[in-house]
Scaffold this motif. Sequence first.
Motif, PDB file in Angstrom:
ATOM      1  N   ILE A  72      35.129 -75.753  32.384  1.00 51.38           N
ATOM      2  CA  ILE A  72      34.536 -74.428  32.515  1.00 51.38           C
ATOM      3  C   ILE A  72      33.056 -74.506  32.889  1.00 51.38           C
ATOM      4  CG2 ILE A  72      33.869 -74.147  30.095  1.00 51.38           C
ATOM      5  CD1 ILE A  72      35.409 -71.534  32.508  1.00 51.38           C
ATOM      6  N   ILE A  73      32.412 -75.635  32.652  1.00 53.77           N
ATOM      7  CA  ILE A  73      31.023 -75.844  33.104  1.00 53.77           C
ATOM      8  C   ILE A  73      30.972 -77.140  33.929  1.00 53.77           C
ATOM      9  CG2 ILE A  73      29.819 -74.539  31.316  1.00 53.77           C
ATOM     10  CD1 ILE A  73      29.515 -77.130  29.722  1.00 53.77           C
ATOM     11  N   SER A  74      31.955 -77.285  34.815  1.00 52.68           N
ATOM     12  CA  SER A  74      32.085 -78.531  35.583  1.00 52.68           C
ATOM     13  C   SER A  74      30.839 -78.827  36.414  1.00 52.68           C
ATOM     14  CB  SER A  74      33.322 -78.461  36.496  1.00 52.68           C
ATOM     15  OG  SER A  74      33.221 -77.358  37.387  1.00 52.68           O
ATOM     16  N   ASN A 187      46.736 -73.008  20.071  1.00 52.42           N
ATOM     17  CA  ASN A 187      46.346 -73.750  21.263  1.00 52.42           C
ATOM     18  C   ASN A 187      45.675 -72.840  22.279  1.00 52.42           C
ATOM     19  OD1 ASN A 187      47.079 -75.379  23.984  1.00 52.42           O
ATOM     20  ND2 ASN A 187      47.117 -76.769  22.247  1.00 52.42           N
ATOM     21  N   GLN A 188      46.232 -71.652  22.451  1.00 54.14           N
ATOM     22  CA  GLN A 188      45.652 -70.693  23.389  1.00 54.14           C
ATOM     23  C   GLN A 188      44.265 -70.233  22.940  1.00 54.14           C
ATOM     24  OE1 GLN A 188      48.566 -67.601  23.579  1.00 54.14           O
ATOM     25  NE2 GLN A 188      50.067 -68.843  24.659  1.00 54.14           N
ATOM     26  N   LEU A 189      44.110 -70.047  21.637  1.00 53.91           N
ATOM     27  CA  LEU A 189      42.801 -69.652  21.117  1.00 53.91           C
ATOM     28  C   LEU A 189      41.768 -70.744  21.366  1.00 53.91           C
ATOM     29  CD1 LEU A 189      41.091 -67.607  19.585  1.00 53.91           C
ATOM     30  CD2 LEU A 189      41.872 -68.643  17.440  1.00 53.91           C
ATOM     31  N   GLY A 190      42.209 -72.012  21.265  1.00 60.45           N
ATOM     32  CA  GLY A 190      41.311 -73.117  21.573  1.00 60.45           C
ATOM     33  C   GLY A 190      40.852 -73.085  23.018  1.00 60.45           C
ATOM     34  N   VAL A 191      41.776 -72.757  23.929  1.00 60.76           N
ATOM     35  CA  VAL A 191      41.402 -72.626  25.342  1.00 60.76           C
ATOM     36  C   VAL A 191      40.431 -71.468  25.518  1.00 60.76           C
ATOM     37  CG1 VAL A 191      42.272 -72.195  27.675  1.00 60.76           C
ATOM     38  CG2 VAL A 191      43.588 -73.629  26.109  1.00 60.76           C
ATOM     39  N   ALA A 192      40.695 -70.367  24.806  1.00 59.69           N
ATOM     40  CA  ALA A 192      39.811 -69.203  24.910  1.00 59.69           C
ATOM     41  C   ALA A 192      38.397 -69.539  24.451  1.00 59.69           C
ATOM     42  CB  ALA A 192      40.383 -68.056  24.065  1.00 59.69           C
ATOM     43  N   ILE A 193      38.294 -70.222  23.302  1.00 59.42           N
ATOM     44  CA  ILE A 193      36.976 -70.624  22.805  1.00 59.42           C
ATOM     45  C   ILE A 193      36.352 -71.643  23.751  1.00 59.42           C
ATOM     46  CG2 ILE A 193      35.758 -71.747  20.881  1.00 59.42           C
ATOM     47  CD1 ILE A 193      37.896 -70.608  19.034  1.00 59.42           C
ATOM     48  N   GLY A 194      37.194 -72.479  24.372  1.00 55.87           N
ATOM     49  CA  GLY A 194      36.698 -73.440  25.352  1.00 55.87           C
ATOM     50  C   GLY A 194      36.133 -72.778  26.585  1.00 55.87           C
ATOM     51  N   PHE A 195      36.636 -71.602  26.920  1.00 59.00           N
ATOM     52  CA  PHE A 195      36.051 -70.829  28.013  1.00 59.00           C
ATOM     53  C   PHE A 195      34.739 -70.167  27.595  1.00 59.00           C
ATOM     54  CE2 PHE A 195      40.450 -70.410  29.949  1.00 59.00           C
ATOM     55  CZ  PHE A 195      40.133 -71.103  31.105  1.00 59.00           C
ATOM     56  N   LEU A 196      34.660 -69.745  26.336  1.00 57.81           N
ATOM     57  CA  LEU A 196      33.534 -68.936  25.888  1.00 57.81           C
ATOM     58  C   LEU A 196      32.316 -69.752  25.455  1.00 57.81           C
ATOM     59  CD1 LEU A 196      32.426 -66.113  25.112  1.00 57.81           C
ATOM     60  CD2 LEU A 196      33.439 -66.472  22.839  1.00 57.81           C
ATOM     61  N   LEU A 197      32.515 -70.754  24.585  1.00 56.61           N
ATOM     62  CA  LEU A 197      31.383 -71.430  23.943  1.00 56.61           C
ATOM     63  C   LEU A 197      30.607 -72.402  24.840  1.00 56.61           C
ATOM     64  CD1 LEU A 197      32.324 -72.185  20.222  1.00 56.61           C
ATOM     65  CD2 LEU A 197      30.754 -70.478  21.160  1.00 56.61           C
ATOM     66  N   LEU A 310      28.312 -68.069  32.997  1.00 55.06           N
ATOM     67  CA  LEU A 310      28.570 -67.368  31.741  1.00 55.06           C
ATOM     68  C   LEU A 310      29.693 -66.350  31.899  1.00 55.06           C
ATOM     69  CD1 LEU A 310      27.569 -67.306  28.844  1.00 55.06           C
ATOM     70  CD2 LEU A 310      25.958 -65.496  29.491  1.00 55.06           C
ATOM     71  N   ASN A 311      29.670 -65.594  32.977  1.00 59.95           N
ATOM     72  CA  ASN A 311      30.738 -64.630  33.223  1.00 59.95           C
ATOM     73  C   ASN A 311      32.057 -65.320  33.543  1.00 59.95           C
ATOM     74  OD1 ASN A 311      29.822 -61.947  32.797  1.00 59.95           O
ATOM     75  ND2 ASN A 311      28.558 -62.077  34.637  1.00 59.95           N
ATOM     76  N   THR A 312      31.980 -66.497  34.152  1.00 61.49           N
ATOM     77  CA  THR A 312      33.207 -67.259  34.397  1.00 61.49           C
ATOM     78  C   THR A 312      33.879 -67.604  33.072  1.00 61.49           C
ATOM     79  OG1 THR A 312      32.338 -68.210  36.456  1.00 61.49           O
ATOM     80  CG2 THR A 312      34.145 -69.381  35.375  1.00 61.49           C
ATOM     81  N   GLY A 313      33.068 -68.038  32.097  1.00 66.55           N
ATOM     82  CA  GLY A 313      33.623 -68.332  30.783  1.00 66.55           C
ATOM     83  C   GLY A 313      34.221 -67.099  30.128  1.00 66.55           C
ATOM     84  N   ARG A 314      33.566 -65.962  30.310  1.00 66.73           N
ATOM     85  CA  ARG A 314      34.082 -64.720  29.728  1.00 66.73           C
ATOM     86  C   ARG A 314      35.385 -64.288  30.396  1.00 66.73           C
ATOM     87  NH1 ARG A 314      28.094 -61.886  29.848  1.00 66.73           N
ATOM     88  NH2 ARG A 314      27.304 -62.794  27.890  1.00 66.73           N
ATOM     89  N   ILE A 315      35.477 -64.513  31.691  1.00 70.20           N
ATOM     90  CA  ILE A 315      36.726 -64.185  32.394  1.00 70.20           C
ATOM     91  C   ILE A 315      37.856 -65.092  31.904  1.00 70.20           C
ATOM     92  CG2 ILE A 315      37.868 -64.299  34.652  1.00 70.20           C
ATOM     93  CD1 ILE A 315      35.183 -63.344  35.859  1.00 70.20           C
ATOM     94  N   GLY A 316      37.546 -66.378  31.729  1.00 62.73           N
ATOM     95  CA  GLY A 316      38.555 -67.282  31.172  1.00 62.73           C
ATOM     96  C   GLY A 316      38.972 -66.864  29.776  1.00 62.73           C
ATOM     97  N   LEU A 317      37.996 -66.415  28.976  1.00 53.23           N
ATOM     98  CA  LEU A 317      38.288 -65.916  27.630  1.00 53.23           C
ATOM     99  C   LEU A 317      39.208 -64.698  27.707  1.00 53.23           C
ATOM    100  CD1 LEU A 317      37.678 -65.893  24.547  1.00 53.23           C
ATOM    101  CD2 LEU A 317      35.772 -64.357  25.082  1.00 53.23           C
ATOM    102  N   THR A 318      38.918 -63.797  28.621  1.00 50.80           N
ATOM    103  CA  THR A 318      39.762 -62.609  28.789  1.00 50.80           C
ATOM    104  C   THR A 318      41.183 -62.995  29.149  1.00 50.80           C
ATOM    105  OG1 THR A 318      37.835 -61.345  29.544  1.00 50.80           O
ATOM    106  CG2 THR A 318      40.013 -60.459  30.067  1.00 50.80           C
ATOM    107  N   LEU A 319      41.309 -63.962  30.046  1.00 49.19           N
ATOM    108  CA  LEU A 319      42.622 -64.424  30.484  1.00 49.19           C
ATOM    109  C   LEU A 319      43.450 -64.937  29.306  1.00 49.19           C
ATOM    110  CD1 LEU A 319      43.318 -66.462  33.683  1.00 49.19           C
ATOM    111  CD2 LEU A 319      44.254 -67.278  31.543  1.00 49.19           C
TER     112      LEU A 319
END
Length: 499
Positions: A72-74, A187-197, A310-319
């Motif tokens: 997410i921050i490649s 597992n999905q929540l972990g991905v969501a937090i991985g997008f956000l944090l 930052l918005n990319t992470g939020r979009i991933g979190l939304t997904l």
Amino acid sequence: MYGKKKKVPEAPFNAARIVPSLLNSVDTVATVGLARLLAPPHLQLYWKRFAVLAVFSLYSLVNAFQWIQYSIISNIFVDYYNVSSTTIDWLSIVYMVAYVPLIFPATWLLDKKGLRMTALLGAGLNALGAWVKCASVGPGLFWVTMTAQVICSVAQVFILGLPSRIASVWFGPREVSTACATAVLGNQLGVAIGFLLPPVLVPNTADDKDLMGHNISIMFYGTAGLSTLFFLLTIFVIKDRPPLPPSKAQAVLSTGPAEDYSYKKSIINLFKNKPFILLLISYGIMTGSFYSVSTLLNQMMITHYPGEELNTGRIGLTLVVAGMLGSILCGIWLDRTKTYKLTTLTVYILSFVGMVVFTFTLNLDHLLVIFFTAGALGFFMTGYLPIGFEFGVEITYPESEGTSSGLLNAFAQVFGIIFTLIQGQLTTDYSPLIGNIFLCAWILLGIVLTALIKSDLKRHGVNVSNINKGQAVPTELPSEKVSSNLKLESSSLHRETSI
């Protein structure tokens, strides 16, 4: 006289009297044994099942976070380690690569050593990999972070196949699909937090590598501390199974002779099951597409919206958060209706629609639109994951839930590797539009394969039957009549468990 025993003459042996008596005794024992065999098993639900589910979900969450925290921050890690974007992509792809060769020993271990040993390996390796990452903070230490990610990817092999096993072994038939969805939810929540944090913890400070390294270390040490805590909880909480089974289907399996079990034969049986083969391919396509979109989301977004990490992470979190909601709702729906194929096909079609809409709105220069389309895509695409697990268990019963789920995940990893590499190349050489159209075509094929799956709800047939023997239920509707040797009662589902 007193103290002397009078000798009593021995009665002559009379076979005519003894033999019928023995036969009557044998008949009595046989009758009692048959009555016990046919008697409804004693079932019970334990409150501890919620603790087992919670602990598993927590360490699964951390493992999923470690999968996506680089992707997410490649662009930031590309700058920090001075490597190519494709090299950073491999920090995600290695999760998929490791799963394929290790799934067979992992599922064998689950069947032979049980849930507890498998869970301990998953949580322990996850914590070990997190601590190794703490030693990888330095521009020249990419090989250390890759080593750590390999360890975490091995841990994942002992995690992804457990949701359906935990749900089946610990939860009753009216809550098994919801429990499986909740386990996947971690597992999905972990991905969501991985997008956000990660975008918040590691902002893009290209002019200050020391500050960037400091921020990365904070993320790594925090992950290591939590993963260690969850490993300790795993030691004290997770057990192989409850003292009494939660369902008739589990009671049947628990009374079967363990010495007759053959892991090799189980694998052969699964690959002879045509509906399961179709599910393997269709599940692989859908889940592989999700892995590819998650891995390449940063590259797709930065192409059209530079500087919007930052918005990319939020979009991933939304997904992913939308997908979590979809998982729970689908799990509840399955528990109430048992319409596995209809639900699977409907969610697949809606995932295709969501992918098409996301593809053709990505370049409209409206972030709000992307938030909405990503949420719709995630609701159905991520919500499909537990549905596939539960459908697989139903059509392969009485084979091990861990083995069927493991094979589903293995195919998901294979398709994930292929899709990520091809879509990544198409995105780099052409545009995100071309890469997403590539996925749309494959998801359309998955719809066709799903429509061809014959729904045969075997586990459900045992749970609603009046006899302690597994039978197939060749229908999506539990109220319909089935074979003459299996009597279904709609009310039996409500009487078979007690707390």
